[in-house]
Structure formats: structure tokens, C-alpha cells
Design an enzyme around this catalytic site. Structure first.
Site, PDB file in Angstrom:
ATOM      1  N   ASP A   1      15.744  36.204  58.899  1.00 46.60           N
ATOM      2  CA  ASP A   1      15.887  35.588  57.579  1.00 46.60           C
ATOM      3  C   ASP A   1      14.619  34.842  57.209  1.00 46.60           C
ATOM      4  OD1 ASP A   1      18.384  36.538  57.841  1.00 46.60           O
ATOM      5  OD2 ASP A   1      19.412  34.591  57.792  1.00 46.60           O
ATOM      6  N   TYR A   2      14.027  34.241  58.231  1.00 47.57           N
ATOM      7  CA  TYR A   2      12.825  33.452  58.001  1.00 47.57           C
ATOM      8  C   TYR A   2      11.681  34.326  57.484  1.00 47.57           C
ATOM      9  CZ  TYR A   2       8.784  30.531  58.915  1.00 47.57           C
ATOM     10  OH  TYR A   2       7.626  29.834  58.780  1.00 47.57           O
TER      11      TYR A   2
ATOM     12  N   ASP B   1      12.297  35.304  53.963  1.00 46.82           N
ATOM     13  CA  ASP B   1      11.990  34.221  53.019  1.00 46.82           C
ATOM     14  C   ASP B   1      10.501  34.099  52.749  1.00 46.82           C
ATOM     15  OD1 ASP B   1      14.519  33.545  52.512  1.00 46.82           O
ATOM     16  OD2 ASP B   1      14.591  31.814  53.869  1.00 46.82           O
TER      17      ASP B   1
ATOM     18  N   SER C   1      43.779  51.233  33.366  1.00 40.35           N
ATOM     19  CA  SER C   1      44.523  50.528  34.396  1.00 40.35           C
ATOM     20  C   SER C   1      45.042  51.582  35.385  1.00 40.35           C
ATOM     21  CB  SER C   1      45.648  49.797  33.687  1.00 40.35           C
ATOM     22  OG  SER C   1      46.375  49.047  34.572  1.00 40.35           O
ATOM     23  N   LEU C   2      45.835  51.190  36.348  1.00 35.36           N
ATOM     24  CA  LEU C   2      46.399  52.161  37.289  1.00 35.36           C
ATOM     25  C   LEU C   2      47.912  52.057  37.273  1.00 35.36           C
ATOM     26  CD1 LEU C   2      44.172  51.608  40.461  1.00 35.36           C
ATOM     27  CD2 LEU C   2      44.171  53.629  38.996  1.00 35.36           C
TER      28      LEU C   2
ATOM     29  N   GLU D   1      41.757  55.222  49.028  1.00 37.34           N
ATOM     30  CA  GLU D   1      40.834  54.091  49.129  1.00 37.34           C
ATOM     31  C   GLU D   1      41.640  52.810  49.206  1.00 37.34           C
ATOM     32  OE1 GLU D   1      38.155  54.256  45.716  1.00 37.34           O
ATOM     33  OE2 GLU D   1      38.326  56.438  45.870  1.00 37.34           O
TER      34      GLU D   1
ATOM     35  N   LYS E   1      42.599  49.139  47.902  1.00 35.73           N
ATOM     36  CA  LYS E   1      42.585  48.499  46.590  1.00 35.73           C
ATOM     37  C   LYS E   1      42.068  47.077  46.758  1.00 35.73           C
ATOM     38  CE  LYS E   1      45.332  48.163  42.387  1.00 35.73           C
ATOM     39  NZ  LYS E   1      45.166  46.775  42.003  1.00 35.73           N
TER      40      LYS E   1
ATOM     41  N   ASP F   1      40.883  43.447  46.075  1.00 36.83           N
ATOM     42  CA  ASP F   1      41.482  42.476  45.176  1.00 36.83           C
ATOM     43  C   ASP F   1      40.422  41.519  44.639  1.00 36.83           C
ATOM     44  OD1 ASP F   1      43.517  41.382  43.791  1.00 36.83           O
ATOM     45  OD2 ASP F   1      44.403  40.288  45.466  1.00 36.83           O
TER      46      ASP F   1
ATOM     47  N   ARG G   1      35.734  44.275  32.813  1.00 38.06           N
ATOM     48  CA  ARG G   1      36.672  45.235  32.256  1.00 38.06           C
ATOM     49  C   ARG G   1      37.185  44.810  30.882  1.00 38.06           C
ATOM     50  NH1 ARG G   1      42.063  47.399  35.257  1.00 38.06           N
ATOM     51  NH2 ARG G   1      43.447  46.420  33.760  1.00 38.06           N
TER      52      ARG G   1
ATOM     53  N   GLU H   1      34.542  46.636  42.334  1.00 38.31           N
ATOM     54  CA  GLU H   1      35.300  45.397  42.327  1.00 38.31           C
ATOM     55  C   GLU H   1      34.386  44.298  42.867  1.00 38.31           C
ATOM     56  OE1 GLU H   1      38.230  46.001  41.069  1.00 38.31           O
ATOM     57  OE2 GLU H   1      39.505  44.280  41.537  1.00 38.31           O
TER      58      GLU H   1
ATOM     59  N   TYR I   1      33.761  52.194  43.646  1.00 40.21           N
ATOM     60  CA  TYR I   1      34.787  53.214  43.848  1.00 40.21           C
ATOM     61  C   TYR I   1      34.794  54.368  42.847  1.00 40.21           C
ATOM     62  CZ  TYR I   1      37.172  50.022  40.614  1.00 40.21           C
ATOM     63  OH  TYR I   1      37.481  49.207  39.575  1.00 40.21           O
TER      64      TYR I   1
ATOM     65  N   LYS J   1      43.700  58.994  44.798  1.00 34.64           N
ATOM     66  CA  LYS J   1      43.140  59.741  43.672  1.00 34.64           C
ATOM     67  C   LYS J   1      43.115  61.227  43.998  1.00 34.64           C
ATOM     68  CE  LYS J   1      40.293  55.758  42.763  1.00 34.64           C
ATOM     69  NZ  LYS J   1      38.998  55.113  42.965  1.00 34.64           N
TER      70      LYS J   1
ATOM     71  N   LYS K   1      51.167  49.542  45.891  1.00 31.31           N
ATOM     72  CA  LYS K   1      51.048  48.092  46.066  1.00 31.31           C
ATOM     73  C   LYS K   1      51.788  47.630  47.310  1.00 31.31           C
ATOM     74  CE  LYS K   1      48.940  46.274  42.316  1.00 31.31           C
ATOM     75  NZ  LYS K   1      49.388  45.604  41.135  1.00 31.31           N
TER      76      LYS K   1
ATOM     77  N   CYS L   1      52.390   4.220  53.185  1.00 31.46           N
ATOM     78  CA  CYS L   1      51.468   5.058  53.949  1.00 31.46           C
ATOM     79  C   CYS L   1      51.988   5.271  55.377  1.00 31.46           C
ATOM     80  CB  CYS L   1      50.087   4.412  53.989  1.00 31.46           C
ATOM     81  SG  CYS L   1      48.912   5.329  54.989  1.00 31.46           S
TER      82      CYS L   1
ATOM     83  N   CYS M   1      49.399   3.418  57.867  1.00 34.02           N
ATOM     84  CA  CYS M   1      49.145   1.981  57.923  1.00 34.02           C
ATOM     85  C   CYS M   1      50.231   1.148  57.259  1.00 34.02           C
ATOM     86  CB  CYS M   1      47.785   1.663  57.301  1.00 34.02           C
ATOM     87  SG  CYS M   1      47.777   1.832  55.522  1.00 34.02           S
TER      88      CYS M   1
ATOM     89  N   CYS N   1      46.920   5.992  49.268  1.00 30.97           N
ATOM     90  CA  CYS N   1      47.054   4.756  50.017  1.00 30.97           C
ATOM     91  C   CYS N   1      45.883   3.861  49.632  1.00 30.97           C
ATOM     92  CB  CYS N   1      47.007   5.033  51.526  1.00 30.97           C
ATOM     93  SG  CYS N   1      46.746   3.510  52.462  1.00 30.97           S
TER      94      CYS N   1
ATOM     95  N   CYS O   1      43.097   1.503  56.702  1.00 30.76           N
ATOM     96  CA  CYS O   1      43.906   2.687  56.968  1.00 30.76           C
ATOM     97  C   CYS O   1      43.094   3.631  57.878  1.00 30.76           C
ATOM     98  CB  CYS O   1      44.242   3.338  55.631  1.00 30.76           C
ATOM     99  SG  CYS O   1      45.339   4.740  55.780  1.00 30.76           S
TER     100      CYS O   1
HETATM  101  P1  AMP Z   1      45.706  46.978  38.005  1.00 28.20           P
HETATM  102  O1  AMP Z   1      44.785  45.853  37.607  1.00 28.20           O
HETATM  103  O2  AMP Z   1      46.819  46.555  38.895  1.00 28.20           O
HETATM  104  O3  AMP Z   1      46.113  47.828  36.833  1.00 28.20           O
HETATM  105  O4  AMP Z   1      44.836  47.912  38.937  1.00 28.20           O
HETATM  106  C1  AMP Z   1      43.678  48.549  38.456  1.00 28.20           C
HETATM  107  C2  AMP Z   1      42.484  47.886  39.039  1.00 28.20           C
HETATM  108  O5  AMP Z   1      42.410  48.053  40.444  1.00 28.20           O
HETATM  109  C3  AMP Z   1      41.222  48.495  38.562  1.00 28.20           C
HETATM  110  O6  AMP Z   1      40.842  47.979  37.325  1.00 28.20           O
HETATM  111  C4  AMP Z   1      40.255  48.107  39.627  1.00 28.20           C
HETATM  112  O7  AMP Z   1      39.629  46.904  39.251  1.00 28.20           O
HETATM  113  C5  AMP Z   1      41.091  47.795  40.837  1.00 28.20           C
HETATM  114  N1  AMP Z   1      40.718  48.559  42.032  1.00 28.20           N
HETATM  115  C6  AMP Z   1      40.530  48.009  43.241  1.00 28.20           C
HETATM  116  N2  AMP Z   1      40.187  48.922  44.144  1.00 28.20           N
HETATM  117  C7  AMP Z   1      40.132  50.113  43.499  1.00 28.20           C
HETATM  118  C8  AMP Z   1      39.826  51.445  43.913  1.00 28.20           C
HETATM  119  N3  AMP Z   1      39.514  51.747  45.176  1.00 28.20           N
HETATM  120  N4  AMP Z   1      39.866  52.407  42.967  1.00 28.20           N
HETATM  121  C9  AMP Z   1      40.204  52.115  41.685  1.00 28.20           C
HETATM  122  N5  AMP Z   1      40.502  50.880  41.236  1.00 28.20           N
HETATM  123  C10 AMP Z   1      40.478  49.882  42.139  1.00 28.20           C
HETATM  124 ZN    ZN Z   2      47.153   3.954  54.727  1.00 29.00          ZN
END
Ligand code: AMP
Ligand code: ZN
Length: 663
Positions: free
Chosen positions: A31-32, A35, A80-81, A110, A112, A114, A133, A169, A221, A284, A308, A402, A405, A420, A426
Site C-alpha cells: 500500500d505504501y 501511495d 424489476s424482477l 447468480e 442476488k 443486496d 435505477r 449492484e 451482472y 436468467k 427470494k 441507573c 450506580c 444516567c 457512574c
Molecule cells: P427487486 O428490486 O426486488 O425488483 O429486484 C431487482 C433488483 O435486483 C435489480 O434492480 C438489481 O438491482 C438487483 N440484483 C441484485 N443482484 C442481481 C443479479 N445478479 N442480477 C440481476 N439483478 C440483480
Molecule cells: Zn449511572
């Protein structure tokens, strides 16, 4: 090599090191060393602004301020999915697919991730924009913030299409999230709830250098574009990897729904071993040709399906409610549970937040409660199984005194927590404050740890941080597990802390709401503890970015007789309670109330040095010209648009020499 070539070579080299470190997880220099090279590049770029490149590795540190994020319409809508929750759901889905397409169907599975979805656009291998999005049709442009994320390549490698979008994501890995929270707690700030919200909140921060400090990552993805020369989803993932993107290796190509279910089952069980959170699996149809045939519904692609995971929940018995006292005196109720397996760990305790929460859920001791580990790291109680409530159960009475104390608790107006007020008597407050004082970001006292502090307090050797400076080796040696050498290190460490600069001492004092940043601001403004301690709340709020809450807390701290004595003692021991003389020497208030914009290249002084001079003399530096700008300091090669804007806003344009005369 001429300068330009040198700059380019350094950029290429740093890009490769970034890739090795963040994508391959296999750094080849320290890292040094990294930098040093980055600083070298920064210096060359500063000295040669004509070779500026918005995608240079130096741009990762951020610095851009965005007040309003621009709305951008996506080239390809972000759908969306659809969700599924069972084997049957997936089998039904396959039946629908088979009705619409011919031939075998393969699937890419894949994880998902979060976090927050992000669309990145690349042109000629350069990141040109990053858009959230939003509602799927249009989102907010957050390019400056996304550029600071190390796993987002600013330049691509290999054989990439001329222009394309890639989706991913933005996530906050768990370890980084926990570390951020540790810091927040140390700074007396409310910890963040969960990684997902923190990740998406980060994208909308106005100051990109704040985003740069957060350990965000981008997992990719999906690729969208015209004439991409890719025929399957899985191939797309492999290509993206070759171009330098981070695409998790857990993605898997399978041949049947049965294999999909195996994948789902495996990750439902093993997801807690991942460094980040997932909330399911995305399946997919692999062939892009088949995907085209299947198309979209109004809301989601027909060729993809999210599976899910259930938020993990168990029921267990609440054995006892205990109350913790923090270093600021804040009380946190804790549920002590019959140990139970949940989300890969054994849970024994859950947070109950505060009195209101207990009342709202009517939680009672001996209740059977449902505990969930959702997006949050600390499990929480979501409800009570009333059918199992013992007949003789009694409503929980929140404590009035408390537990440590015995002092009667107070609940300040507008706050959800009880406190407290026994500031100096305390034990957890006394110990906690000293532990904060010696912590790494505060006085960083080597040779002294949190447990030793507790022991020293217990033995009656210290009762506040000023007492540390009177400790002797002879007093410490008899303590448990203290060898002569460690006692010596401890005393030396305390001695060395007398060199720690004022701003950190101010943070170390542990004044409520005075975190690191606020401490810096106050130190810079007041310059000495004397000036700060005599400031009124009104004076304080007049300081930039100091609000009422902080002001009142500072005034309260210095109004306590005990604190006055402690601070006096720190002074006599030689702790730094004012800005050091050489720092002060060059500081004035000459430019107070004036805002400067600096542009171009200067002869006798670097641009950064010039900015520092402005700030040292009480002025403010801004990056864009408005009617509020007092002066534009113009160097060589200043852009014509800056000049125009200054003239339009009647902002006087001054030279480097004019400025130096001013100060
Ligand atoms: P939802 O928000 O429940 O409708 O789910 C759709 C969202 O899942 C998408 O907008 C992505 O942001 C997210 N996501 C996370 N992982 C994946 C993945 N491997 N492929 C597609 N979407 C994904
Ligand atoms: Zn206390």
C-alpha cells in the site's frame, strides 16, 4: 520520456495495481509503494493541468460537490424482477418459458446482491456516466460519487465494445459496514442500520470525498448495448470480467430447474460465509436469443426470476431484559434470549432500542418472541407469540434508576433514550470516557488498552483521564498480568501522548456530539481550550457547521466544575490544549468572510499551497463561481469560461501577486 508520457505510464501502472488489488484480490506492491506512486502522479498532474484526465486514478479520492443530481433517461429501461419463493414457482416459470421458446433452455444462476442498482455507461473504454435505477425509466446521475468506488474501472482492458451499458449492484461488504459503525459509535454517532441502506445513501452524498471514504464495491451482472457480439448471459459475465469488472465467481451455468434448486439450496445455507449480504438468487435464461423471444411484461423480463430467501426468523424465550450504560450515560435495553441458531450464528441477545419499542410490542420477560435477522446485523425482536404468554406475566416496567450506580434516570425532551446523569460517579461512564480518551483516533496511547483502563479504575488508581498523567510504574506493576516492561511501555505511552495535537485532544475529551470532524472545526476556529471554554452557545453556532445541539453540549461540558479542574490539570501536565505555535504563526483572520475561487497554474506557489493560505487566513475556498464569490485568483492557463462567469457575476479577478499582497 516527456511529461505527458510519464503521466500516462504512471496512470497505466496504477490502474493495473488497482485491478490486482480490488478485482483479483492479489496485490503485487505494498500500500505504501502504491501511495508513493499515486502522490507522484498527483504532483505531476497538479504541475501540468493541461494533461488533466477525468478518469485518472487520482480522481478516485473525490472532491466534487454535487448539490442537485441531474436526472438522466436510461438508454435501456431498468426493469424489476419477478419473485419466486418455492420449487413450484420455479417449475411454473419453466413451463411458461417452454411454451414460448424452442429448444433446450439453460440457466445462469447468480447471487442476488443486496445493495443499490447502478447503470454504468462506457464509451471507448472510459466510464462516461453512472446513473441510479430511479423509477426504471430515468434515474439520478451520480458519476462523481461512483468514480470513487475502486471496483468500478475508469478505463477498461481488452477488447470491449465501443459503447455499452453495464449494470451492477453497489454494495457495502459486511466487514466494512461494521468498521464504519465502530467509528460512528466511537464518535458518539448513531450507528447505521444495515449495509443496503448505507450503500444507497452513500450514492447521494453531496461530497464525493465522503463517498471515497466508504468501502463500497460494485458487483456486475448484466451488459446492454447494440452489436455486442455476445450470445449468452454467462458469456457476458465472462467478458465483463475480462474488461476489468468485478463479477462474482459464484455465478453458475446450469441445465435444468432441478440444478437451479440445488444452487438455491446451497446458497440459502452458505450465504453467511459471503463477505456481503444477498437476499436471494437470480436465475436468467442463458441464451440471449431466447431472452429476446421471451421479452418483457410491463414490469419485468420474462426470462429472469428472483428466488427470494425467507428472512430468517426463529422463536425463542426471552429470559431477561438488562440495561447497558454507554460512555455518554445513554441506556440501551438488551433482550437476553435462550440461545438459538439463526442465520449462521448463535443468537443470545437482541437489541430492544428504547422504552418506546418495548411498550409498542408489549414485550415481557418469559415471553416467546420472534427474532429476525433481516438486513440488520444485530438481530431484533419483531413480535411476541401471545398464545404462549404465561398467565401470570407482568407488563415490563422500564427502569427508573441507573443499573450501575443507582442514580435516577432522565429522558431529555425529544430524545428516545434515557440517560444516567451521574457523569462522574457512574462506572461505565467513567471507564468509557477514559477508554475513549486513549483510543486510536483520540490520544492513541500505546501500551494501554481498554481492559487495563477498567482495571485501573477498579483499583482506584484513576478516575478520570487527567489521572493517567500521574500514574507511576510502581503503581502499575502490581496489577494483574503487568510485567515491568509493559508497565514501562504504559507510562511511556502516556508521556508520548503529550505531543498529540490540540484537535485530537479536543476529540479525546469526549464531549458529546464532538466527533473528529467537529473537533477539527472547533480547534481551528478557537485555537485554544481557553477561548473555546469561554464561548457562549451563541458564539458557537456562529461557527460554520456547528449546530445548536453541539453548541449546547460544549457549553455544558465546560460549565461543569469537575471538567474545568480536569482540563486545568491536563494543561499543567503539558497536554496540547492549543494549536501549536508554528501552525499559529501563519494564521490570521485577514480573509474572514471572503470566498475565493482558484483557477489556473501559479508561478511562486502551488495551487494547493494557495488554497491552504486562504484557509489559514480565515477565508473559504470554493470550486465554482457565483455571485457570492469575493475573488477569483487567476493563474496561467485559466479557462475562458471561468473568466466569463466571473465577469458576469461581477467577481473581481486578481493575480497571484495581488493575492499574496492581501495576506
Ligand atoms: P427487486 O428490486 O426486488 O425488483 O429486484 C431487482 C433488483 O435486483 C435489480 O434492480 C438489481 O438491482 C438487483 N440484483 C441484485 N443482484 C442481481 C443479479 N445478479 N442480477 C440481476 N439483478 C440483480
Ligand atoms: Zn449511572
Amino acid at each position: 520520456m516527456n511529461t505527458q508520457q510519464k503521466i500516462e505510464a504512471l496512470r497505466d501502472e496504477l490502474r493495473q495495481h488497482n485491478y490486482n488489488y480490488y478485482i483479483l484480490d492479489n496485490p503485487t506492491i505494498s500500500d505504501y509503494e502504491f501511495d508513493i506512486k499515486l502522490k507522484e502522479l498527483q504532483a505531476l498532474e497538479d504541475a501540468n493541468p493541461e494533461f488533466f484526465d477525468a478518469n485518472s486514478p487520482t480522481q478516485r479520492v473525490g472532491g466534487t460537490i454535487t448539490k442537485n443530481f441531474k436526472t438522466v433517461v436510461h438508454d435501456f429501461r431498468m426493469y424489476s424482477l419477478d419473485n419466486s419463493y418455492s420449487k413450484e414457482d420455479l417449475e411454473d416459470w419453466e413451463k411458461r418459458i417452454k411454451k414460448m421458446v424452442d429448444g433446450d433452455v439453460h440457466y445462469t444462476c447468480e447471487l442476488k446482491y443486496d445493495g443499490a442498482s447502478m447503470n454504468l455507461t462506457y464509451e471507448n473504454g472510459k466510464l462516461i456516466r453512472a446513473v441510479t435505477r430511479g423509477d426504471g425509466v430515468q434515474g439520478d446521475e451520480v458519476t462523481a460519487n461512483v468514480k470513487t468506488i475502486n471496483t468500478v474501472p475508469l478505463r477498461l482492458k481488452g477488447d470491449f465494445p465501443e459503447r455499452f451499458d453495464i449494470r451492477g449492484e453497489i454494495i457495502l461488504p459486511i466487514e466494512g459496514f461494521l468498521k464504519m459503525n465502530e467509528e460512528r459509535i466511537a464518535n458518539d454517532e448513531e450507528p447505521y442500520r444495515n449495509p443496503r441502506n448505507t450503500a444507497s445513501g452513500s450514492l447521494k452524498l453531496q461530497n464525493s470525498s465522503e463517498v471515497a471514504k466508504r468501502p463500497l464495491e460494485c458487483l456486475l451482472y448484466s451488459i446492454k448495448g447494440n452489436n455486442l457480439n455476445i450470445s449468452t448471459q454467462f458469456e457476458g459475465l465472462e467478458k465483463a470480467r475480462e474488461w476489468g469488472f468485478k463479477v462474482p465467481k459464484e455465478a453458475k451455468l446450469v441445465n435444468s430447474i432441478k440444478e437451479v434448486l440445488d444452487y438455491v439450496a446451497y446458497w440459502d445455507e452458505h450465504r453467511h460465509n459471503l463477505p456481503y449480504e444477498i437476499d436471494g438468487v437470480v436465475i436468467k435464461v442463458n441464451s440471449l436469443y431466447q431472452q429476446d423471444e421471451l421479452g418483457f411484461t410491463a414490469k419485468a423480463p420474462r426470462w429472469a426470476m428472483a428466488y427470494k430467501f425467507k428472512a430468517e426468523q426463529v422463536s425463542t424465550r426471552l429470559n431477561e431484559i438488562t440495561y447497558q450504560v454507554g460512555r455518554t450515560g445513554a441506556i440501551t435495553p438488551v433482550a437476553n434470549l435462550e440461545p438459538v441458531q439463526l442465520a449462521g450464528t448463535i443468537v443470545k441477545r437482541a437489541s430492544l432500542h428504547n422504552a418506546d419499542q418495548i411498550e409498542k410490542l408489549d414485550i415481557r420477560v418469559r415471553d416467546e418472541v420472534f427474532v429476525e435477522k433481516g438486513g440488520e446485523i444485530i438481530p431484533k425482536i419483531i413480535s411476541v407469540d401471545l398464545s404462549k404468554r404465561p398467565e401470570d406475566s407482568v407488563i415490563t416496567q422500564y427502569i427508573s434508576h441507573c443499573p450501575e450506580c443507582g442514580t435516577e434516570l432522565i429522558r431529555p425532551e425529544g430524545e428516545s433514550k434515557h440517560y444516567c446523569p451521574n457523569y462522574n460517579g457512574c462506572p461505565p461512564q467513567v471507564v468509557g470516557r477514559i477508554q475513549h480518551y486513549i483510543s486510536r483516533k483520540a490520544m492513541d496511547i500505546e501500551g494501554l488498552g481498554g481492559e487495563t483502563v477498567a482495571l485501573l479504575v477498579k483499583e482506584g488508581l484513576i478516575s478520570n483521564y487527567a489521572d493517567l498523567y500521574e500514574l507511576t510504574k510502581e503503581q502499575v506493576i502490581p496489577l494483574e498480568r503487568m510485567a515491568e516492561k509493559s508497565a514501562e511501555n504504559l507510562v511511556n505511552g502516556i508521556e508520548a501522548s503529550k505531543q498529540i495535537p490540540f484537535e485530537r485532544v479536543l476529540f479525546a475529551l469526549g464531549i458529546r456530539y464532538v466527533g473528529e470532524t467537529v473537533a477539527k472545526k472547533l480547534a481551528k476556529h478557537y485555537k485554544s481550550i481557553g477561548a473555546l471554554s469561554s464561548a457562549s452557545a451563541l458564539d458557537l453556532v456562529a461557527v460554520d457547521e456547528i449546530g445548536e445541539r453541539i453548541a449546547e453540549s460544549v457549553v455544558e461540558f465546560f460549565s461543569l466544575e469537575e471538567n474545568k479542574i480536569i482540563v486545568e490539570r491536563l494543561k499543567t501536565f503539558g497536554v496540547q490544549l492549543e494549536i501549536s505555535a508554528d501552525k499559529l504563526l501563519n494564521q490570521t483572520e485577514k480573509l474572514k468572510g471572503q470566498t475565493f475561487v482558484v483557477s489556473g497554474v501559479f508561478e511562486t506557489i502551488s495551487r494547493n499551497e494557495l488554497k491552504k493560505r486562504i484557509e489559514d487566513n480565515g477565508g473559504k475556498v470554493s470550486s465554482s463561481i457565483s455571485s457570492k464569490t469575493s475573488y477569483l485568483v487567476a493563474g496561467d492557463k485559466m479557462g475562458p469560461s471561468k473568466r466569463e462567469k466571473a465577469e458576469k457575476n461581477n467577481v473581481p479577478i486578481i493575480s497571484e501577486q495581488d493575492f499574496l499582497l492581501m495576506v
